[in-house]
Write an enzyme that holds these catalytic residues in place. Structure first.
Site, PDB file in Angstrom:
ATOM      1  CE1 TYR A  48      -4.349   0.576  -0.197  1.00 25.34           C
ATOM      2  CE2 TYR A  48      -4.377  -1.456   1.078  1.00 25.34           C
ATOM      3  CZ  TYR A  48      -5.027  -0.535   0.282  1.00 25.34           C
ATOM      4  OH  TYR A  48      -6.331  -0.721  -0.042  1.00 25.34           O
ATOM      5  CD  GLU A  50      -4.899   5.126   0.708  1.00 21.75           C
ATOM      6  OE1 GLU A  50      -5.070   6.081   1.493  1.00 21.75           O
ATOM      7  OE2 GLU A  50      -5.612   4.109   0.699  1.00 21.75           O
ATOM      8  CG  ASP A 194      -9.702   9.718 -23.978  1.00 26.53           C
ATOM      9  OD1 ASP A 194      -8.746   8.964 -24.213  1.00 26.53           O
ATOM     10  OD2 ASP A 194     -10.738   9.339 -23.404  1.00 26.53           O
ATOM     11  CB  THR A 220      -6.157   3.454 -21.457  1.00 24.59           C
ATOM     12  OG1 THR A 220      -6.318   3.496 -22.870  1.00 24.59           O
ATOM     13  CG2 THR A 220      -7.467   3.811 -20.776  1.00 24.59           C
ATOM     14  CE  LYS A 223      -8.689   1.489 -25.086  1.00 18.73           C
ATOM     15  NZ  LYS A 223      -8.816   2.314 -23.876  1.00 18.73           N
ATOM     16  NE  ARG A 229      -7.939  -3.844 -18.933  1.00 16.54           N
ATOM     17  CZ  ARG A 229      -8.534  -4.048 -20.118  1.00 16.54           C
ATOM     18  NH1 ARG A 229      -8.152  -5.043 -20.883  1.00 16.54           N
ATOM     19  NH2 ARG A 229      -9.499  -3.269 -20.521  1.00 16.54           N
TER      20      ARG A 229
HETATM   21  N1  DSN Z   1     -13.692  -0.010 -23.888  1.00 13.83           N
HETATM   22  C1  DSN Z   1     -12.668   0.748 -24.550  1.00 13.83           C
HETATM   23  C2  DSN Z   1     -12.636   0.421 -26.003  1.00 13.83           C
HETATM   24  O1  DSN Z   1     -12.870  -0.722 -26.323  1.00 13.83           O
HETATM   25  O2  DSN Z   1     -12.359   1.278 -26.841  1.00 13.83           O
HETATM   26  C3  DSN Z   1     -12.857   2.150 -24.300  1.00 13.83           C
HETATM   27  O3  DSN Z   1     -13.017   2.331 -22.944  1.00 13.83           O
END
Ligand code: DSN
Length: 441
Positions: A48, A50, A194, A220, A223, A229
């Site tokens: 932990y 924080e 984004d 994120t 991707k 993740r």
């Molecule tokens: N669920 C993601 C996607 O598949 O693009 C976006 O949050």
């Protein structure tokens, strides 16, 4: 110590076999490197911590401080930004934190409609916090499926949003961040980019860079960036000039505002992914994602399959099935999975059926590129997808909404036993046997 195999281990083995045997075409999915996966399953998950470096609520965080410092400084250097927070658990909490840092409840934000390629957190009304706690105004795309900047400008002039979001999840074209910047300036809005889907392409020079234009950037990390993740929030020089306390506001919005302890293994994995993304091989990876997307689009179009906006400038494309019948996406997505290729059903702009039974399929090339597939394989995958569509195109979704669920159940049973789909699945498995889950090109 020997690990006792449980049902969960068996299920993980099954999932690994599924991933190996099938072709992953969901544009938001990717396979991380073995080095990154080692870090994710390390002792870092036990701790932990924080707070932030040098100011944690928990003792024993000396090493964690160094790891988070490494992750932050690698990301700042990769993108050329003065601030980053790598603690958001994922994209939706990250967007929430940005909104809470920049807006008060009831303030106006503007984003792309979900049905036209936007994200739930970009102001989708009624069902998301972004549309409930803020006054969400949504823009769309034009007849060419490109963002309609005349509409964006007119809406921004009328509604004077506090935040203008330039981002998407199912938009196949490059984002013109300069145009968004001009409109944000005219309206006095913060520009939030984004870039979750295209981060790896931005790093590899295959997509316009938002850093010169946006105030805040969210991505994120799993991707096209090919990390764990998780998510990260960056503030640009421009954003810092406008409000030097912006970084602090975002830190506070994350903790204590929204989250508790950071996921330290994820933080370390972001540091690993950032180091890998700085390598020349990653630039080649980004280029191959684009080449593969163009090759897959060409293969589909050569076989008469229509694409939203007639193509792609990124890693993704959306197949428009409306020329066969409305609401065919569910059947095609399911049949593709039976045939060994998984994708997701998706709305098309001006969707004629419904978000749950939409008329499109979203396809992307990040994962197949990670496996080492190139243009010849894309040509073949396009041929298989066209064959699947041809096989199921006459299974039309009933117009009567009350009959749809039973229809889908019956369709699935038919598809599960379909000799053509099962024949394609065997061909797919012969191909995937030649490609590991991860390899450097
Ligand atoms: N669920 C993601 C996607 O598949 O693009 C976006 O949050």
């Amino acid at each position: 110590m020997a690990i006792i195999k449980t049902d969960i281990h068996e299920l993980i083995d099954q999932e690994e076999q599924r991933q190996l045997r099938k072709i992953g075409l969901i544009p938001s999915e990717n396979n991380g490197s073995p080095e990154m996966h080692d870090v994710l399953s390390s002792c870092l998950s036990n701790k932990y911590s924080e707070g932030y470096e040098g100011r944690r609520y928990y003792e024993g965080s000396q090493v964690i401080d160094q790891i988070e410092y490494q992750a932050r400084t690698r990301i700042m250097s990769l993108f050329g930004v003065p601030y980053v927070n790598v603690q958001p658990y994922s994209g939706s909490p990250a967007n929430s934190a940005i909104y809470f840092a920049l807006m008060e409840p009831g303030d106006t934000l503007m984003g792309l409609k979900l049905a036209m390629g936007g994200h739930l957190t970009h102001g989708h009304p009624n069902v998301t916090f972004s549309g409930k706690y803020f006054n969400a105004v949504q823009y769309g795309v034009d007849d060419r499926a490109r963002i309609d900047f005349d509409e964006v400008r007119a809406l921004a002039k009328k509604h004077k949003p506090k935040v203008l979001i330039a981002g998407n999840t199912a938009y196949p074209f490059e984002m013109d961040f300069k145009k968004f910047r001009d409109i944000a300036d005219e309206a006095g809005a913060w520009l939030v980019a984004d870039i979750s889907h295209v981060t790896g392409l931005v790093v590899g020079g295959e997509h316009p860079d938002p850093v010169p234009y946006a105030d805040v950037i969210m991505s994120t990390t799993h991707k096209t960036f090919r990390g764990p993740r998780g998510a990260m929030i960056m503030v640009t020089e421009r954003g810092m000039e406008r409000d030097p306390s912006l970084g602090k506001k975002i830190d506070s919005a994350i903790i204590p505002g929204l989250q508790g302890g950071p996921h330290n293994a994820t933080t370390a994995a972001i540091a690993i992914a950032a180091e890998q993304a700085a390598r020349p091989e990653f630039t080649e990876y980004a280029k191959q994602i684009r080449r593969n997307a163009d090759a897959l689009a060409a293969s589909l179009k050569d076989r008469g399959v229509k694409l939203v906006g007639d193509g792609t400038e990124t890693h993704l494309m959306v197949v428009d099935l409306t020329s066969y019948s409305d609401g065919l996406g569910t059947q095609v997505a399911y049949a593709m999975d039976v045939a060994g290729m998984y994708a997701n059903r998706n709305t098309v702009p001006h969707e004629p059926c419904s978000p749950f039974y939409p008329s499109g399929i979203r396809l992307g090339t990040p994962l197949v590129t990670t496996r080492g597939m190139k243009e010849p394989e894309m040509e073949q995958i396009g041929e298989w997808i066209a064959r699947v569509i041809d096989r199921v195109k006459d299974h039309t979704m009933p117009e009567d909404k009350t009959k749809r669920s039973a229809f889908v159940k019956e369709f699935r049973a038919t598809a599960d036993a379909d000799s053509v789909l099962l024949g394609i699945e065997k061909e797919v498995a012969e191909l995937t046997a030649k490609f590991p889950l991860f390899q450097w090109l």
